[in-house]
Write a protein that holds these residues in place. Structure first.
Motif, PDB file in Angstrom:
ATOM      1  N   THR A  85      55.396  27.951  -5.566  1.00 30.97           N
ATOM      2  CA  THR A  85      56.738  27.788  -5.008  1.00 30.97           C
ATOM      3  C   THR A  85      57.724  28.707  -5.723  1.00 30.97           C
ATOM      4  O   THR A  85      57.761  28.739  -6.952  1.00 30.97           O
ATOM      5  CB  THR A  85      57.213  26.337  -5.151  1.00 30.97           C
ATOM      6  N   GLU A  94      62.899  28.210  -3.475  1.00 27.94           N
ATOM      7  CA  GLU A  94      62.309  27.098  -2.728  1.00 27.94           C
ATOM      8  C   GLU A  94      62.337  25.819  -3.556  1.00 27.94           C
ATOM      9  O   GLU A  94      62.581  24.731  -3.037  1.00 27.94           O
ATOM     10  CB  GLU A  94      60.871  27.435  -2.327  1.00 27.94           C
ATOM     11  N   ARG A  98      65.717  24.247  -3.445  1.00 24.59           N
ATOM     12  CA  ARG A  98      65.959  23.582  -2.168  1.00 24.59           C
ATOM     13  C   ARG A  98      65.212  22.262  -2.067  1.00 24.59           C
ATOM     14  O   ARG A  98      65.651  21.340  -1.375  1.00 24.59           O
ATOM     15  CB  ARG A  98      65.547  24.507  -1.026  1.00 24.59           C
ATOM     16  N   GLU A  99      64.073  22.158  -2.759  1.00 22.68           N
ATOM     17  CA  GLU A  99      63.256  20.956  -2.676  1.00 22.68           C
ATOM     18  C   GLU A  99      63.741  19.842  -3.608  1.00 22.68           C
ATOM     19  O   GLU A  99      63.328  18.696  -3.470  1.00 22.68           O
ATOM     20  CB  GLU A  99      61.801  21.292  -3.016  1.00 22.68           C
TER      21      GLU A  99
END
Length: 233
Positions: A73, A77, A80-81
């Protein structure tokens, strides 16, 4: 060293070992976890040093972990997670609460008799019966001179401390960095970026210094039976 300001800050935020906590080598703990003799023993607080090899954040409703670090990842990303690493829970029992179709959260039925409901989980208001909380995580740890790894479960409240005490609600902020209103007062810290960096740094394995863990062993399942394959940090 003794003049390392960052190290002194971390030490100040970490509680001293409680009376009755005993030091144990990683290898001895690993052996105890594979032994059947511990089943009849009394739970004890144990302390050992180890590296964090990976971190897995647990998904909702007891599902298998969904976010593992390190992974492929990207940093963006991961940022954002991070919202999924939090949930809205009851302040008293930490039970996860689900919103209705209108995004309204009802007070926890197990702890509140009133029918109060709200659309906001405001950590700055203790009168609000709910708040954003960090989900539990599992650390895969390896002893200083060991090749074997063990799993150590970290409750959400402790996981938040590993992330520098950053409020879980910050992962759900939708502040616009381009908002002209913020120009005069300066930009607020990018908490998601900070958490992403902390997670990656924590799970750096032997590139980091070993951390001292205090765990409860053995831990008990819902029926009060000892679990041989898990530790609670």
């Amino acid at each position: 060293g003794a003049d390392d300001i960052r190290a002194l800050d971390v030490d100040a935020r970490c509680p001293a070992l409680a009376a009755g906590t005993r030091e144990m080598t990683f290898d001895a703990l690993a052996l105890a976890m594979t032994s059947t003799g511990f089943v009849h023993g009394v739970a004890a607080m144990l302390s050992f040093e180890a590296y964090v090899m990976s971190i897995t954040v647990h998904a909702a409703d007891g599902e298998r972990g969904w976010m593992k670090i390190p992974s492929s990842t990207s940093k963006l990303e991961l940022e954002r997670e991070l919202e999924r690493a939090t949930y809205v829970g009851c302040r008293e029992c930490t039970r996860e609460l689900a919103p209705d179709a209108n995004g309204v959260y009802a007070a926890c039925r197990a702890c509140r008799s009133s029918g109060d409901a709200t659309t906001v989980a405001d950590d700055d208001d203790d009168d609000v019966p709910m708040a954003y909380m960090w989900r539990d995580a599992t650390l895969r740890v390896r002893g200083v001179d060991a090749e074997e790894t063990l799993s150590a479960r970290v409750r959400g409240s402790v996981f938040g401390k590993l992330l520098g005490g950053i409020d879980a609600a910050r992962m759900n902020d939708d502040d616009d960095d381009d908002d002209d209103d913020d120009i005069d007062c300066g930009h607020s810290p990018d908490y998601k970026r900070m958490c992403a960096a902390l997670l990656r740094a924590l799970a750096s394995g032997r590139r980091n210094s070993p951390l001292k863990f205090v765990v409860k062993f053995p831990t008990l399942d819902a029926n009060g039976m000892p679990r041989s394959n898990d530790l609670d940090v």
